[in-house]
Design an enzyme around this catalytic site. Sequence first.
Site, PDB file in Angstrom:
ATOM      1  N   GLY A  29       0.817  -1.213   0.000  1.00  0.00           N
ATOM      2  CA  GLY A  29       0.000   0.000   0.000  1.00  0.00           C
ATOM      3  C   GLY A  29       0.847   1.259   0.000  1.00  0.00           C
ATOM      4  CB  THR A  31       0.860   3.744   4.773  1.00  0.00           C
ATOM      5  OG1 THR A  31      -0.429   4.289   4.502  1.00  0.00           O
ATOM      6  CG2 THR A  31       1.423   4.386   6.027  1.00  0.00           C
ATOM      7  N   GLY A  82       0.058  -1.537   6.453  1.00  0.00           N
ATOM      8  CA  GLY A  82      -0.965  -0.511   6.600  1.00  0.00           C
ATOM      9  C   GLY A  82      -2.300  -1.125   6.991  1.00  0.00           C
ATOM     10  CE  LYS A  94      -3.160  -5.705   6.453  1.00  0.00           C
ATOM     11  NZ  LYS A  94      -2.848  -4.593   5.538  1.00  0.00           N
ATOM     12  N   GLY A  95      -6.934  -5.098   2.869  1.00  0.00           N
ATOM     13  CA  GLY A  95      -7.204  -5.713   1.575  1.00  0.00           C
ATOM     14  C   GLY A  95      -7.678  -4.734   0.529  1.00  0.00           C
ATOM     15  CD  GLU A 103      -1.938  -6.708   2.935  1.00  0.00           C
ATOM     16  OE1 GLU A 103      -1.474  -5.735   2.332  1.00  0.00           O
ATOM     17  OE2 GLU A 103      -3.103  -6.738   3.345  1.00  0.00           O
TER      18      GLU A 103
HETATM   19  C1  5RP Z   1      -3.447  -3.755   0.975  1.00  0.00           C
HETATM   20  C2  5RP Z   1      -3.778  -3.267   2.325  1.00  0.00           C
HETATM   21  C3  5RP Z   1      -3.235  -1.936   2.724  1.00  0.00           C
HETATM   22  O1  5RP Z   1      -2.511  -2.084   3.893  1.00  0.00           O
HETATM   23  C4  5RP Z   1      -4.366  -0.987   2.950  1.00  0.00           C
HETATM   24  O2  5RP Z   1      -5.142  -0.956   1.768  1.00  0.00           O
HETATM   25  C5  5RP Z   1      -3.868   0.417   3.308  1.00  0.00           C
HETATM   26  O3  5RP Z   1      -3.362   1.027   2.190  1.00  0.00           O
HETATM   27  P1  5RP Z   1      -2.823   2.525   2.166  1.00  0.00           P
HETATM   28  O4  5RP Z   1      -1.609   2.562   3.028  1.00  0.00           O
HETATM   29  O5  5RP Z   1      -2.532   2.765   0.705  1.00  0.00           O
HETATM   30  O6  5RP Z   1      -3.908   3.431   2.668  1.00  0.00           O
HETATM   31  O7  5RP Z   1      -4.437  -3.897   3.110  1.00  0.00           O
HETATM   32  O8  5RP Z   1      -4.094  -4.962   0.696  1.00  0.00           O
END
Ligand code: 5RP
Length: 221
Positions: A29, A31, A82, A94-95, A103
């Site tokens: 992601g 972050t 993240g 998440k996802g 993950e």
């Molecule tokens: C990916 C995830 C990411 O951790 C979640 O979508 C957070 O993403 P971002 O840091 O772009 O907000 O679960 O499958």
Amino acid sequence: MTQDKLKKIVGCAALEYIKPDMVVGVGTGSTVAYFIDRLATKKHLIKGAVSSSVASTDKLISLAIPIIDSKDLDGVDIYIDGANEFNPDLMMIKGGGAALTREKVIAAMAKQFIAIADKSKQVDILGEFPLPVEVIPMARSYVSRQLVKLGGMPEYRQNVVTDNGNVILDIYNLKILNPIALENKINAIAGVVTVGLFANRAADIILLATLDGVKKLTAKA
Ligand code: 5RP
């Protein structure tokens, strides 16, 4: 301050937890992308990184951070990832980036799981963010019908194939009062690979980026 700036601040803050000789699990992601940038500064100190997606692997390779295959490991020292939403028990949805299954595997392997998030991800009750479920393609309609019976409104995520060759259903209209029970129920549906509820294995720590700085949250006893 923009959300992107908060993501960068908290991605950098996670570096402090990375110690010499660690095997570092790396999430997926925007972050985490900031964390990976910082991890490059310690790439000669760590044993290596275990990646949760093709996208993160590509970024790790571009920065010459050594990668270790999860198949060759008994465990992971620390996992940084993240979240789309988290509650006061540090349980998460998440996802959003479709990487939930890998993950979850790395989270299960990790001695310590640190989630990095900005204030927009903090909720009292999970479910406003549509809950992702990875499903094998031939089971898509069957699984959708079972999710409707659980009170959700599943929507097929168009044009997305996961790194494992599967599809994603996003469940809208959920108010998740018992995350562990729901995680177990959805995981038990035939054809589901995994649901993006991280309740049985919640985060140990959440580093939360706020306008007043990065706060360290632990679950209330
Ligand atoms: C990916 C995830 C990411 O951790 C979640 O979508 C957070 O993403 P971002 O840091 O772009 O907000 O679960 O499958």
